[in-house]
Design an enzyme around this catalytic site. Sequence first.
Site, mmCIF file in Angstrom:
data_model
loop_
_atom_site.group_PDB
_atom_site.id
_atom_site.type_symbol
_atom_site.label_atom_id
_atom_site.label_comp_id
_atom_site.label_asym_id
_atom_site.label_seq_id
_atom_site.Cartn_x
_atom_site.Cartn_y
_atom_site.Cartn_z
ATOM 1 N N THR A 75 49.469 48.397 44.340
ATOM 2 C CA THR A 75 49.485 49.234 43.134
ATOM 3 C C THR A 75 50.281 48.569 42.023
ATOM 4 O O THR A 75 49.818 48.488 40.872
ATOM 5 C CB THR A 75 50.067 50.625 43.445
ATOM 6 O OG1 THR A 75 49.173 51.314 44.323
ATOM 7 C CG2 THR A 75 50.248 51.441 42.170
ATOM 8 N N ASN A 156 38.103 51.032 49.897
ATOM 9 C CA ASN A 156 39.021 51.686 50.821
ATOM 10 C C ASN A 156 38.434 52.918 51.488
ATOM 11 O O ASN A 156 38.954 53.380 52.503
ATOM 12 C CB ASN A 156 40.319 52.069 50.099
ATOM 13 C CG ASN A 156 40.064 52.916 48.869
ATOM 14 O OD1 ASN A 156 39.437 52.447 47.912
ATOM 15 N ND2 ASN A 156 40.535 54.142 48.861
ATOM 16 N N GLN A 184 42.581 46.125 50.908
ATOM 17 C CA GLN A 184 41.906 46.383 52.181
ATOM 18 C C GLN A 184 41.324 45.124 52.819
ATOM 19 O O GLN A 184 41.124 45.085 54.030
ATOM 20 C CB GLN A 184 40.774 47.402 51.976
ATOM 21 C CG GLN A 184 41.234 48.790 51.609
ATOM 22 C CD GLN A 184 41.984 49.492 52.726
ATOM 23 O OE1 GLN A 184 41.900 49.118 53.886
ATOM 24 N NE2 GLN A 184 42.730 50.531 52.371
ATOM 25 N N GLY A 204 51.024 44.567 52.025
ATOM 26 C CA GLY A 204 51.381 44.178 53.378
ATOM 27 C C GLY A 204 51.130 45.243 54.423
ATOM 28 O O GLY A 204 50.848 44.926 55.582
ATOM 29 N N HIS A 205 51.213 46.517 54.050
ATOM 30 C CA HIS A 205 51.216 47.557 55.085
ATOM 31 C C HIS A 205 49.831 47.863 55.650
ATOM 32 O O HIS A 205 49.689 48.723 56.517
ATOM 33 C CB HIS A 205 51.890 48.842 54.568
ATOM 34 C CG HIS A 205 51.088 49.624 53.579
ATOM 35 N ND1 HIS A 205 50.421 50.776 53.926
ATOM 36 C CD2 HIS A 205 50.866 49.448 52.254
ATOM 37 C CE1 HIS A 205 49.824 51.278 52.848
ATOM 38 N NE2 HIS A 205 50.075 50.481 51.829
ATOM 39 N N THR A 245 65.981 42.438 42.407
ATOM 40 C CA THR A 245 66.430 41.743 43.605
ATOM 41 C C THR A 245 65.298 41.687 44.629
ATOM 42 O O THR A 245 64.690 42.715 44.946
ATOM 43 C CB THR A 245 67.631 42.470 44.228
ATOM 44 O OG1 THR A 245 68.691 42.525 43.273
ATOM 45 C CG2 THR A 245 68.114 41.757 45.488
ATOM 46 N N CYS A 330 46.092 58.190 48.670
ATOM 47 C CA CYS A 330 46.725 58.461 47.374
ATOM 48 C C CYS A 330 46.165 59.703 46.711
ATOM 49 O O CYS A 330 46.762 60.237 45.787
ATOM 50 C CB CYS A 330 46.554 57.250 46.452
ATOM 51 S SG CYS A 330 47.340 55.759 47.093
#
Length: 384
Positions: A75, A156, A184, A204-205, A245, A330
């Site tokens: 996103t 998705n 995806q 990544g998830h 960071t 979402c």
Amino acid sequence: MSAVVAYLDVAATTRVDPRVAEVVLHWMTEDFGNAGSRTHEYGARAKKAVQQARSFLADTVNAKTEEMIFTSGATESNNIALLGLAPYGEKTSRKHIITSAIEHKAVIEPLLHLQETRGFEVDFLQPGSSGRISVEAILERLRPDTLAVSLMHVNNETGVIQPVAELAEKLRTTPTYLHVDAAQGYGKVPGDLTAPIDLISISGHKIGAPKGIGALVTRRRGWDKVPLEPIMFGGGQERKLRPGTLPVPLIMGFYEATKIFHESRENWEREARAMRERILEALGKTRFRLNGDQTHTVPHILNVTFDQLNAEALIVRLKDQVAIATGSACTSASYTPSHVLKAMGLPDDVAANGLRFSWFPPQTRDFDPLPIAETIAHMQPQEN
């Protein structure tokens, strides 16, 4: 939640691999330094680790190390790519963008923002019942003032693969930039993303990494960088495009998850296809339709509408057996018909009742779809 509930909603998110969690914990509690700290060994180790991760992840899409920046996920990457390219479009009077009506909201909403507040013109192409946008349809809409095309890699909701590699080759000889939301498809259809795509958003998830980490690939054209401007300020990290960071533990988790998935991808695909066959065989007991072109789809996502059944009621009935969804996580709070299925021209009763099954081998290796199918068949009214 009962341990017997099968999790078939990996298009929303995957379980973090325990090996990945171990790596994340290490970089949280032992090598916990800030990669921006230059005065001690803790910072040096963190910086070296991040560079190693960046190099490996960039190589998975045939990009250079310096062409990948870390973000919080697809996103944010989508927003940096689209909103960050907008000032260049304004300066050069190129304010036309082509996309599809089946994109994730993380693409649609930034583009609507550009259209409604900054005078951009956005073409939202309809895919038809296949759920697949043709390259020809996009090329027909190209104009001298077309700044960018934004097309997702894998939808998705339906799992349909879009022709992004072919499109990249066509657009490379034009001044129009190509952005691909690969949330995806990353890792699952790896060859496509090695094509000369200018901007790639990654999360990544979806492959066993923690939530909150992703990347944006900003591929050069020869010596020329994609002319992005930052949408946030404060620190200048990540080539001044994404300040803040660096989350070293999440980056290292992303790195570890990608390595694991890369090494096991062939087995993953074989098991995913086998599960698909088992589910479809079991669903033969029901009356159903598959939504989307089944010849161009990833092996681990099915979008199904069951004849004369309400999707939400079915999810509630099955909640003690399986975790499934109607579409994007979402927008799961909304019970309106899927914007993806509606854009495919499907009737409201089909679009409102599409169910998405998505699985992640080997975590679902022992799942038996037959009891689910029997429950569904029992709920369907008998045909006359």
